[in-house]
Design an enzyme around this catalytic site. Structure first.
Site, PDB file in Angstrom:
ATOM      1  N   SER A 187      29.658 -34.956  49.258  1.00 49.92           N
ATOM      2  CA  SER A 187      30.497 -36.037  49.741  1.00 49.92           C
ATOM      3  C   SER A 187      30.376 -36.094  51.254  1.00 49.92           C
ATOM      4  O   SER A 187      30.235 -35.071  51.908  1.00 49.92           O
ATOM      5  CB  SER A 187      31.946 -35.780  49.331  1.00 49.92           C
ATOM      6  OG  SER A 187      32.819 -36.470  50.207  1.00 49.92           O
ATOM      7  N   GLU A 196      26.128 -40.173  36.587  1.00 51.78           N
ATOM      8  CA  GLU A 196      26.869 -41.435  36.707  1.00 51.78           C
ATOM      9  C   GLU A 196      25.917 -42.635  36.696  1.00 51.78           C
ATOM     10  O   GLU A 196      26.204 -43.676  36.101  1.00 51.78           O
ATOM     11  CB  GLU A 196      27.693 -41.434  37.990  1.00 51.78           C
ATOM     12  CG  GLU A 196      28.807 -40.394  37.977  1.00 51.78           C
ATOM     13  CD  GLU A 196      29.453 -40.260  39.346  1.00 51.78           C
ATOM     14  OE1 GLU A 196      30.523 -40.827  39.542  1.00 51.78           O
ATOM     15  OE2 GLU A 196      28.868 -39.588  40.214  1.00 51.78           O
ATOM     16  N   HIS A 254      38.764 -38.417  19.277  1.00 51.99           N
ATOM     17  CA  HIS A 254      39.702 -39.086  20.196  1.00 51.99           C
ATOM     18  C   HIS A 254      39.776 -38.364  21.538  1.00 51.99           C
ATOM     19  O   HIS A 254      40.779 -38.457  22.242  1.00 51.99           O
ATOM     20  CB  HIS A 254      41.120 -39.171  19.605  1.00 51.99           C
ATOM     21  CG  HIS A 254      41.163 -39.646  18.185  1.00 51.99           C
ATOM     22  ND1 HIS A 254      41.343 -40.973  17.854  1.00 51.99           N
ATOM     23  CD2 HIS A 254      41.015 -38.978  17.018  1.00 51.99           C
ATOM     24  CE1 HIS A 254      41.331 -41.087  16.516  1.00 51.99           C
ATOM     25  NE2 HIS A 254      41.118 -39.892  16.005  1.00 51.99           N
ATOM     26  N   LYS A 280      32.913 -31.000  47.763  1.00 53.95           N
ATOM     27  CA  LYS A 280      32.528 -31.749  46.561  1.00 53.95           C
ATOM     28  C   LYS A 280      31.032 -31.727  46.267  1.00 53.95           C
ATOM     29  O   LYS A 280      30.199 -31.760  47.157  1.00 53.95           O
ATOM     30  CB  LYS A 280      32.984 -33.212  46.693  1.00 53.95           C
ATOM     31  CG  LYS A 280      34.490 -33.327  46.554  1.00 53.95           C
ATOM     32  CD  LYS A 280      34.914 -34.755  46.323  1.00 53.95           C
ATOM     33  CE  LYS A 280      34.550 -35.205  44.924  1.00 53.95           C
ATOM     34  NZ  LYS A 280      34.725 -36.645  44.787  1.00 53.95           N
TER      35      LYS A 280
END
Ligand code: ARG
Length: 442
Positions: free
Chosen positions: A261, A274, A140, A267
């Site tokens: 970024s 992804e 979970h 970043k």
């Protein structure tokens, strides 16, 4: 009509397979005395020239010529004259395209199999290095019990191993040659289907000419296996995405597999992971698209089937790229052992070990041990301490027979090392699984 009918923009990718099929067909026609040796020689020479033109970029594509089969035939006529017209004896575009596409999917399966093996090897290398690197094991996505990163990575070796087996099965089933089915009914010419099947690396010719030109389940099966493999890739990609996020910080990706970024200078984004997470949509999309195209189609060939190639090409491109990117990312990432190990001991992750100790040492029934441990966790939570920092007096209040020995089993490393059942997370078990897989892949 020209626009809707033409498939050349898509099926030009089948040129190598189309040429291979034509070479095998021409050689067989000559050996069977269906065309002359001279005509066969001219055809083979012409096909060589076309191959060179395609390789050099000199070959001209024209939507008026519909598809790759017409392009090759038309150019062959320009290059060698009337002998070109003999190549299509005892053949139809229906068995021709069934062959070309099957050859392409077979090669794609081989590339995916190589990609899966490379990925498994990358996983094995990192698993070996992290066979005893503690991390939280989740159910979970809640911290459940300490495991090792090696064990976690080996779970994916198993999954990708089954993916490879699925591709292997699909490949074996598809390895029958449809060439010689002609339009749908076979041919009256004395062709030798065993010879063309053998020349093209098939195990045997397909046994039913109508099935040969009507079926695309070989592609569906490969796309089905591909969908499952892409699903596995997306799960690993998702884990990488949160492992690199500041809340976890279990691993770091190299600059090679992240991007900056445009506005936030601090970043590094895990774009490759992804994108791999997303690509499964294309593969499942292709599977869905081809399933719907084939559904309810009467035998045998229908032009609907021309729609089989674009999604299949796109799906395999996505899958092969995902495999390569995942393999590179894994080889390249940094494992933060201390961060993972610290997390492995948090959130009362060794509560099960305490319950097991109560069963083993005090002979409590497991259900009661579970209950006592639950109360210990509640006390620790209230006092703001970990389970192993809970004062002995607190534990004795729950059961006076508890001794300080209990603290030993609350150590996450000991917890993981104690899971020695076959397939368990104990480092020795993990190393045994790594050795078994290395032997299997050798
Ligand atoms: N371009 C066609 C396809 O991809 C080739 C087969 C055409 N056959 C036919 N009878 N029109 O399916």
């Amino acid at each position: 009509m020209r626009q809707i009918n033409a498939s050349i923009d898509v099926d030009r990718r089948l040129a190598p397979q189309d040429l291979a099929g034509s070479r095998a067909h021409a050689a067989m026609l000559a050996r069977q005395g269906i065309i002359s040796a001279d005509d066969e020689a001219s055809i083979q020479r012409g096909l060589d020239l076309i191959e060179a033109e395609i390789a050099s970029g000199a070959f001209v594509y024209d939507a008026a010529l519909e598809d790759i089969h017409m392009h090759v035939e038309a150019r062959l006529a320009e290059l060698i004259g009337p002998a070109a017209g003999r190549l299509h004896t005892a053949r139809s575009r229906n068995d021709q395209v069934a062959l070309d596409f099957r050859l392409w999917v077979r090669e794609a399966c081989d590339r995916v199999l190589a990609g899966l093996e490379a990925l498994q090897r990358a996983l094995l290398n990192r698993a070996d290095e992290a066979a005893d690197a503690l991390m939280p094991g989740y159910t979970h996505l809640q911290s459940a019990q300490p495991v090792t990163l090696g064990h976690h990575l080996m779970a994916y070796v198993e999954m990708f191993g089954r993916d490879a087996a699925r591709f292997g099965d699909a490949r074996r089933r598809m390895n029958e040659c449809p060439l010689g089915a002609a339009a749908l009914a076979g041919t009256s010419f004395p062709i030798d289907r065993d010879a063309t099947a053998k020349a093209l690396g098939f195990d045997r010719p397909t046994a039913n000419s109508m099935d040969s030109v009507a079926s695309r389940d070989f592609a569906l099966e490969a796309l089905g296996a591909g969908t499952i493999a892409a699903t596995h890739l997306s799960r690993l990609a998702e884990e990488i995405v949160f492992w690199v996020s500041p809340g976890f910080g279990f691993i770091a990706l190299s600059d090679a597999f992240t991007t900056g970024s445009s506005i936030m200078p601090q970043k590094r984004n895990p774009d490759a992971a992804e994108l791999i997470r997303a690509k499964v949509g294309r593969v499942l999309g292709a599977f869905t698209q081809l399933t719907v195209t084939m559904k309810g189609l009467p035998l045998t060939y229908g032009k609907d089937m021309q729609e089989d190639k674009a999604p299949t090409f796109e799906a395999f491109d996505a899958l092969e790229l995902s495999l390569a990117a995942m393999t590179g990312m894994l080889a390249d990432l940094t494992i933060r052992r201390e961060v993972m190990a610290a997390a492995a001991g948090q959130a009362f992750s060794t509560a099960t070990d305490m319950a097991d100790w109560l069963v083993r040492t005090l002979n409590l029934p497991f259900r009661e041990a579970h209950h006592v441990t639950g109360r210990a966790v509640a006390r620790a939570e209230a006092l703001g301490v970990t389970l192993d920092a809970l004062p002995l007096a607190e534990l004795k209040a729950l059961d006076p027979r508890i001794t300080p020995d209990l603290a030993d089993v609350l150590d996450p490393a000991r917890s993981a090392a104690s899971r020695v059942s076959y397939g368990g997370t104990a480092p020795d078990q993990v190393r045994a699984q790594i050795a078994a897989w290395r032997a299997r892949l050798a």
